[in-house]
Design a protein around this motif. Structure first.
Motif, PDB file in Angstrom:
ATOM      1  N   ASN A 198      -7.864   2.209   7.268  1.00 14.92           N
ATOM      2  CA  ASN A 198      -6.993   1.361   8.098  1.00 14.92           C
ATOM      3  C   ASN A 198      -6.821   1.955   9.497  1.00 14.92           C
ATOM      4  O   ASN A 198      -6.894   1.248  10.502  1.00 14.92           O
ATOM      5  CB  ASN A 198      -5.607   1.208   7.453  1.00 14.92           C
ATOM      6  CG  ASN A 198      -5.621   0.280   6.237  1.00 14.92           C
ATOM      7  OD1 ASN A 198      -6.679   0.004   5.693  1.00 14.92           O
ATOM      8  ND2 ASN A 198      -4.458  -0.169   5.808  1.00 14.92           N
TER       9      ASN A 198
ATOM     10  N   ASN B   4      -7.638   2.761   1.941  1.00 11.10           N
ATOM     11  CA  ASN B   4      -6.753   2.525   3.089  1.00 11.10           C
ATOM     12  C   ASN B   4      -6.865   3.604   4.170  1.00 11.10           C
ATOM     13  O   ASN B   4      -6.325   3.423   5.268  1.00 11.10           O
ATOM     14  CB  ASN B   4      -5.289   2.419   2.637  1.00 11.10           C
ATOM     15  CG  ASN B   4      -4.976   1.080   1.997  1.00 11.10           C
ATOM     16  OD1 ASN B   4      -4.362   1.019   0.957  1.00 11.10           O
ATOM     17  ND2 ASN B   4      -5.410  -0.007   2.624  1.00 11.10           N
TER      18      ASN B   4
ATOM     19  N   ARG C 112      -9.600  -7.711   9.843  1.00 10.85           N
ATOM     20  CA  ARG C 112      -9.229  -6.390  10.396  1.00 10.85           C
ATOM     21  C   ARG C 112      -8.218  -5.773   9.427  1.00 10.85           C
ATOM     22  O   ARG C 112      -7.587  -6.474   8.651  1.00 10.85           O
ATOM     23  CB  ARG C 112      -8.521  -6.543  11.746  1.00 10.85           C
ATOM     24  CG  ARG C 112      -9.161  -7.510  12.700  1.00 10.85           C
ATOM     25  CD  ARG C 112      -9.912  -6.779  13.742  1.00 10.85           C
ATOM     26  NE  ARG C 112     -10.376  -7.655  14.795  1.00 10.85           N
ATOM     27  CZ  ARG C 112     -10.725  -7.205  15.992  1.00 10.85           C
ATOM     28  NH1 ARG C 112     -10.619  -5.932  16.301  1.00 10.85           N
ATOM     29  NH2 ARG C 112     -11.185  -8.035  16.905  1.00 10.85           N
ATOM     30  N   SER C 113      -7.978  -4.460   9.569  1.00 11.45           N
ATOM     31  CA  SER C 113      -7.005  -3.823   8.671  1.00 11.45           C
ATOM     32  C   SER C 113      -5.581  -4.218   9.076  1.00 11.45           C
ATOM     33  O   SER C 113      -5.321  -4.597  10.220  1.00 11.45           O
ATOM     34  CB  SER C 113      -7.153  -2.297   8.709  1.00 11.45           C
ATOM     35  OG  SER C 113      -6.661  -1.803   9.934  1.00 11.45           O
ATOM     36  N   SER C 114      -4.657  -4.088   8.112  1.00 12.81           N
ATOM     37  CA  SER C 114      -3.250  -4.421   8.405  1.00 12.81           C
ATOM     38  C   SER C 114      -2.701  -3.482   9.495  1.00 12.81           C
ATOM     39  O   SER C 114      -1.807  -3.854  10.244  1.00 12.81           O
ATOM     40  CB  SER C 114      -2.398  -4.355   7.140  1.00 12.81           C
ATOM     41  OG  SER C 114      -2.508  -3.104   6.514  1.00 12.81           O
TER      42      SER C 114
ATOM     43  N   LYS D  59      -6.646   3.062  -4.118  1.00 10.49           N
ATOM     44  CA  LYS D  59      -6.434   2.150  -2.976  1.00 10.49           C
ATOM     45  C   LYS D  59      -6.136   2.971  -1.725  1.00 10.49           C
ATOM     46  O   LYS D  59      -6.579   2.634  -0.629  1.00 10.49           O
ATOM     47  CB  LYS D  59      -5.291   1.175  -3.296  1.00 10.49           C
ATOM     48  CG  LYS D  59      -5.000   0.159  -2.201  1.00 10.49           C
ATOM     49  CD  LYS D  59      -6.089  -0.892  -2.057  1.00 10.49           C
ATOM     50  CE  LYS D  59      -6.060  -1.683  -0.763  1.00 10.49           C
ATOM     51  NZ  LYS D  59      -4.934  -2.532  -0.509  1.00 10.49           N
TER      52      LYS D  59
ATOM     53  N   ASN E 207       0.842  -1.185   0.000  1.00  9.71           N
ATOM     54  CA  ASN E 207       0.000   0.000   0.000  1.00  9.71           C
ATOM     55  C   ASN E 207       0.881   1.239   0.000  1.00  9.71           C
ATOM     56  O   ASN E 207       2.049   1.176   0.385  1.00  9.71           O
ATOM     57  CB  ASN E 207      -0.897   0.009   1.238  1.00  9.71           C
ATOM     58  CG  ASN E 207      -2.039  -0.998   1.136  1.00  9.71           C
ATOM     59  OD1 ASN E 207      -2.534  -1.273   0.037  1.00  9.71           O
ATOM     60  ND2 ASN E 207      -2.468  -1.552   2.267  1.00  9.71           N
TER      61      ASN E 207
ATOM     62  N   LEU F  71     -13.456  -5.230  10.614  1.00 10.40           N
ATOM     63  CA  LEU F  71     -13.835  -4.290   9.549  1.00 10.40           C
ATOM     64  C   LEU F  71     -15.356  -4.290   9.314  1.00 10.40           C
ATOM     65  O   LEU F  71     -15.957  -3.229   9.144  1.00 10.40           O
ATOM     66  CB  LEU F  71     -13.138  -4.693   8.241  1.00 10.40           C
ATOM     67  CG  LEU F  71     -11.669  -4.286   8.111  1.00 10.40           C
ATOM     68  CD1 LEU F  71     -10.973  -5.131   7.047  1.00 10.40           C
ATOM     69  CD2 LEU F  71     -11.533  -2.805   7.788  1.00 10.40           C
TER      70      LEU F  71
ATOM     71  N   PRO G 192      -5.874  -5.971  -3.375  1.00  8.91           N
ATOM     72  CA  PRO G 192      -7.146  -5.347  -2.985  1.00  8.91           C
ATOM     73  C   PRO G 192      -7.763  -5.986  -1.752  1.00  8.91           C
ATOM     74  O   PRO G 192      -8.603  -5.391  -1.091  1.00  8.91           O
ATOM     75  CB  PRO G 192      -8.038  -5.613  -4.200  1.00  8.91           C
ATOM     76  CG  PRO G 192      -7.503  -6.892  -4.758  1.00  8.91           C
ATOM     77  CD  PRO G 192      -6.020  -6.905  -4.492  1.00  8.91           C
TER      78      PRO G 192
ATOM     79  N   ASN H  15      -8.043  -8.322   1.931  1.00 16.44           N
ATOM     80  CA  ASN H  15      -7.478  -8.347   3.273  1.00 16.44           C
ATOM     81  C   ASN H  15      -6.893  -9.728   3.571  1.00 16.44           C
ATOM     82  O   ASN H  15      -7.480 -10.739   3.191  1.00 16.44           O
ATOM     83  CB  ASN H  15      -8.621  -8.035   4.254  1.00 16.44           C
ATOM     84  CG  ASN H  15      -8.196  -8.172   5.677  1.00 16.44           C
ATOM     85  OD1 ASN H  15      -8.352  -9.218   6.276  1.00 16.44           O
ATOM     86  ND2 ASN H  15      -7.641  -7.118   6.231  1.00 16.44           N
TER      87      ASN H  15
HETATM   88  C1  LIG Z   1      -7.539  -4.724   2.177  1.00 12.18           C
HETATM   89  C2  LIG Z   1      -7.391  -3.483   3.029  1.00 12.18           C
HETATM   90  C3  LIG Z   1      -8.055  -2.317   2.316  1.00 12.18           C
HETATM   91  C4  LIG Z   1      -8.207  -3.622   4.269  1.00 12.18           C
HETATM   92  O1  LIG Z   1      -7.912  -4.737   4.954  1.00 12.18           O
HETATM   93  C5  LIG Z   1      -5.935  -3.208   3.234  1.00 12.18           C
HETATM   94  O2  LIG Z   1      -5.308  -2.843   2.268  1.00 12.18           O
HETATM   95  C6  LIG Z   1      -5.190  -3.325   4.510  1.00 12.18           C
HETATM   96  O3  LIG Z   1      -5.676  -3.867   5.489  1.00 12.18           O
HETATM   97  O4  LIG Z   1      -4.037  -2.821   4.521  1.00 12.18           O
END
Ligand SMILES: CC(C)(CO)C(=O)C(=O)O
Ligand SMILES: NC(=O)C1=CN([C@@H]2O[C@H](COP(=O)(O)OP(=O)(O)OC[C@H]3O[C@@H](n4cnc5c(N)ncnc54)[C@H](OP(=O)(O)O)[C@@H]3O)[C@@H](O)[C@H]2O)C=CC1
Length: 341
Positions: free
Chosen positions: A196, A193, A274-276, A189, A112, A206, A135, A137
Motif C-alpha cells: 500500500n 498490504n 490503487r491502494s487505499s 494480508k 486491514n 497498482l 481481499p 480493492n
Molecule cells: C486490496 C488491497 C491489498 C490493495 O488494494 C488493500 O487491502 C488496500 O488497498 O488497502
C-alpha cells in the motif's frame, strides 16, 4: 421476502469498503451506512450508491433503498454491525458502538491491520467481535460510486452468531468464507498490504506499479523483512495466494516476463485500481501506515530484529502526508536498499 423480514446490517464507516458492501448487500438486508456528514451528504447528492466490479457487474442503489446516516444511534437497531473505518478510528468507533448497539449483536471488523478486532472487543464485552478480511480493492471513483478492482472472497472468523448472515452475503454475490485461523489470515494480508505504501509513493495504478520489476523488488524487500520479523514473533501467515507467503519475495524479484507467467493472478487488477493508502494521500487524509508497515517495525523492536525497510517506508509516508511527490522505482529502491541500484 418482505423487506421487514430482512436482517438489519449497520455499516459503520461510510467510505470505500463500507459503501461498496452496503451497495452489494442491500437486496438481501436492510442496510444503514453511518459516516461523516461530508460523505453522507455527497452520497445523497449522488442519488444513492453505485457499485461495479471487474466482471462487468454493476447496479445503482437509490437513496430510498439504503439508509444513509450521520448519527451513531442509527446502529441501535442493527442485527449485525460491520466496521469499515481506518485503523486509527477504531478506538473511537468502539466507544461509539458501545453506547448504542443492542446486547449480543455481533460486530465484524472489515479492516486491514492485526489488532482492530481486539480493540473493538475491549470496548464491547458481551458482543461477539469477529475479525474479517477484505481481499479485494475498492476505489470510490466519485462520491457514491464504488468499483471493485481485484478479485477474492471476504473472510471472517467462524462463529455461530453469523449463521443467519452467511446466506445474506452468499445471495448478494459476496460469499463470506468462515475461517478458524484469522490471525494467520490477517498476517498474510498485512504482507500484501506492505505494498500500500509503495503504491501510494509511486502514484501509479497498482497494475502499472506491480508490472515494474524495480517496484516489485521494493515490495520484496519489505516482505522479506516482515517474514523474518513474523518468524521471530512466531506468527505464521496463512496461504492466501496460489503461492505460499514465504515464496512471494522470490517471485516478486523475478524479471517481468517470468513474473507475469508465474503470478498472473496477482496482476488481475483493474487498470485504474490503487491502494487505499494512495486514496488517503490523494484526499489529504492521514494514512494507516502505522498499523501496516508500522506494525512490522513494532514487532521487530519487541523481538530485537532489524526492520530498516519498513521503518523507512513509515517515514516516507508520514512525509508524504505533509508534502507529496511521485517517486520512481529506482529512487525508492535506493531509499530502501542503498547501493542496490
Ligand atoms: C486490496 C488491497 C491489498 C490493495 O488494494 C488493500 O487491502 C488496500 O488497498 O488497502
Ligand atoms: N479501500 C480498499 O480497497 C480496501 C480497504 N481495506 C481496509 O478497509 C478499511 C476501510 O478502508 P476504506 O473504506 O478505504 O476507508 P475510507 O477512509 O474510505 O472510509 C472510512 C470512512 O469512515 C469515516 N469515519 C471514521 N471515523 C468515523 C466515525 N467515528 N464515525 C463515522 N464515520 C467515521 C472516515 O471519515 P474520516 O476520513 O473523516 O476519518 C471515512 O469517511 C481500512 O482498514 C482499509 O485498510 C481493505 C481492503 C481494501
Amino acid at each position: 421476502m418482505s423487506v421487514h423480514a430482512l436482517p438489519r446490517i449497520a455499516i459503520y464507516g461510510a467510505g470505500s469498503v463500507g459503501g461498496y458492501l452496503g451497495a452489494r448487500l442491500h437486496d438481501n438486508a436492510r442496510i444503514t451506512c453511518i459516516g461523516r456528514r461530508r460523505v453522507i451528504d455527497a452520497w445523497r447528492i449522488h442519488g444513492g450508491l453505485d457499485w461495479s466490479d471487474l466482471q462487468g457487474g454493476h447496479e445503482h442503489v437509490a437513496t430510498r433503498d439504503v439508509e444513509l446516516q450521520v448519527d451513531p444511534f442509527a446502529a441501535a437497531k442493527a442485527h449485525l454491525v460491520l466496521v469499515t473505518v481506518k485503523s486509527s478510528a477504531t478506538e473511537t468507533v468502539a466507544r461509539e458502538l458501545a453506547e448504542v448497539i443492542a446486547p449480543g449483536v455481533p460486530v465484524v471488523s472489515f479492516q486491514n491491520g492485526l489488532h482492530n478486532a481486539a480493540t473493538l472487543r475491549e470496548a464491547l464485552p458481551g458482543h461477539p467481535v469477529l475479525a474479517g478480511m477484505v481481499p479485494f480493492n475498492v476505489l470510490q471513483r466519485i462520491p457514491g460510486d464504488f468499483h471493485q478492482g481485484s478479485a477474492g472472497e471476504l473472510m471472517v472468523e467462524a462463529h455461530e452468531s453469523l449463521a443467519a448472515f452467511l446466506p445474506v452475503f452468499e445471495a448478494s454475490g459476496l460469499p463470506l468464507t468462515a475461517r478458524s485461523d484469522m490471525p494467520a489470515v490477517l498476517a498474510a494480508k498485512l504482507l500484501l498490504n506492505l505494498n500500500n505504501a509503495l503504491n501510494a509513493l509511486s502514484d501509479l495504478p497498482l497494475k502499472d506499479e506491480l508490472s515494474q520489476r524495480d517496484w516489485r523488488r521494493c515490495l520484496a524487500l519489505a516482505q522479506r523483512e516482515a517474514l523474518a520479523v513474523f518468524a521471530a514473533a512466531d506468527i505464521h501467515p496463512a496461504k492466501l495466494t496460489p503461492l505460499p507467503p514465504q515464496w512471494l519475495p522470490r517471485v516478486l524479484d523475478m524479471p517481468d516476463a517470468w513474473f507475469k507467467r508465474l503470478a498472473s493472478r496477482l496482476l488481475a487488477i483493474d487498470p485504474v485500481a490503487r491502494s487505499s493508502m494512495w486514496e488517503d494521500l490523494e484526499r489529504g487524509r492521514p494514512t494507516e501506515v502505522d498499523a501496516i508497515n508500522g506494525e512490522v517495525v513494532r514487532l521487530a523492536a519487541q523481538h530485537r530484529v532489524p526492520a530498516p525497510v519498513n521503518e523507512r517506508l513509515v517515514q516516507l509516508i508520514h512525509e508524504a502526508e505533509q508534502t507529496r511527490r511521485a517517486w520512481s522505482a529506482r529512487e525508492m529502491l535506493d531509499q530502501l536498499h542503498p547501493g542496490a541500484v
